[in-house]
Design an enzyme around this catalytic site. Structure first.
Site, PDB file in Angstrom:
ATOM      1  N   LYS A 157      38.146 127.171  79.241  1.00 39.41           N
ATOM      2  CA  LYS A 157      38.256 128.351  80.142  1.00 39.41           C
ATOM      3  C   LYS A 157      36.809 129.483  78.870  1.00 39.41           C
ATOM      4  O   LYS A 157      36.665 128.998  78.014  1.00 39.41           O
ATOM      5  CB  LYS A 157      39.111 129.272  79.100  1.00 39.41           C
ATOM      6  N   TYR A 206      39.923 126.439  75.369  1.00 36.98           N
ATOM      7  CA  TYR A 206      39.285 127.930  74.983  1.00 36.98           C
ATOM      8  C   TYR A 206      38.724 128.271  74.726  1.00 36.98           C
ATOM      9  O   TYR A 206      38.957 128.228  72.872  1.00 36.98           O
ATOM     10  CB  TYR A 206      40.988 128.688  74.981  1.00 36.98           C
TER      11      TYR A 206
END
Length: 299
Positions: free
Chosen positions: A166, A138
């Protein structure tokens, strides 16, 4: 590990009752609804879930509810587990690994400590070596204070347990372009900025983790299908029509406006959030968001 995240994954809000407790029935209903609307999977305990404010037992309860839905509906579940403590992240991953219905973990770049980029890479390699489930990185520098460059992500993509990222860097920048160009085909680059989902799908992203898909899952799923099928004009049109409602839904701290809209639609029982967030209780602002939503979103 063959899991490859793709499509629209919805990082669910955590509904709260008037008493302040987690409202499991609302969470179950929301999870079913977004899957009905085309979500390819769910994310529990992400930023949108206010995970930092949940007790350990509440986090387990949220994962339990989401895992049961994902098992029933046969879609993958990602669970947010990352911290700025490497050993603590490993412990969290091992606890998640005890749940057989978890497909992978979303692990944030270490925040606040501000390590070097080499330290961030070492952190991810260390936790991946010890993780019982696949990991999605992330990358969200405006929350962590730490940039993770494309070269580091490409290096990490070589680890067999690191299956995606992400990418939530706030822009379509050179790093993102190089990332999409240089990462191996089996590694998933997922859009992490809701307003940029359409252009990143056009550039070849494997999907998105989109907070506003709590409200607009059907539209995001349609957007993904359109780009995947090469229906360019249709995809552009839908992406353009999503720009205004998505911007409105993200106009306050995540997930305050999203919860307010879900409550106004009757999807969750309250719009409550936990301090330090405050509810988006401006009726005029909520009405403005609802006015931007495509008619088919209303429930």
């Amino acid at each position: 590990m063959t899991f490859r995240p793709s499509g629209i994954l919805v990082p669910l809000v955590t509904p709260f009752a008037d008493s302040g407790h987690v409202e499991a029935a609302d969470l179950h209903r929301l999870a079913q609804t977004v899957i009905d609307d085309g979500a390819a999977g769910l994310v529990a305990l992400g930023t949108t879930a206010e995970a930092a404010t949940l007790s350990p037992q509440e986090r387990r309860d949220v994962v339990r509810v989401c895992a049961a839905v994902c098992r029933e509906r046969r879609v993958p579940l990602l669970v947010g587990t990352g911290t700025n403590d490497t050993a603590g992240t490993v412990r969290a991953l091992n606890e998640v690994g005890e749940q057989p219905d978890v497909a992978g973990a979303l692990v944030v770049v270490p925040y606040y400590t501000r390590p070097t980029e080499a330290g961030v890479v070492a952190h991810f390699e260390y936790v991946a070596d010890r993780s019982p489930v696949p990991i999605v990185l992330y990358n969200v520098p405006y929350r962590t204070g730490q940039q993770l460059g494309w070269e580091s992500v490409v290096r990490l993509s070589e680890h067999p347990r690191i299956v995606g990222v992400k990418q939530a860097v706030g822009a379509i920048d050179t790093d993102t372009a190089r990332l999409l160009a240089e990462c191996p085909e089996e590694f998933s680059v997922l859009a992490g900025e809701d307003t940029l989902v359409s252009p990143l799908l056009a550039m070849g992203a494997a999907g998105a983790i989109a907070a506003t898909a709590n409200v607009c899952a059907a539209e995001f799923a349609g957007l993904f299908r359109s780009w995947s099928a090469g229906r360019v004009e249709q995809a552009r049109d839908l992406g353009n029509r999503l720009a205004a409602p998505v911007s409105a839904l993200m106009s306050g701290p995540n997930p305050t406006v999203i919860k307010a809209v879900l409550h106004a639609q009757g999807t969750i029982s309250t719009s409550n959030v936990r301090l330090p967030l405050l509810p988006a209780d401006d009726a005029a602002a909520i009405a403005g968001v609802l006015a931007h939503l495509p008619a088919q979103v209303g429930r």
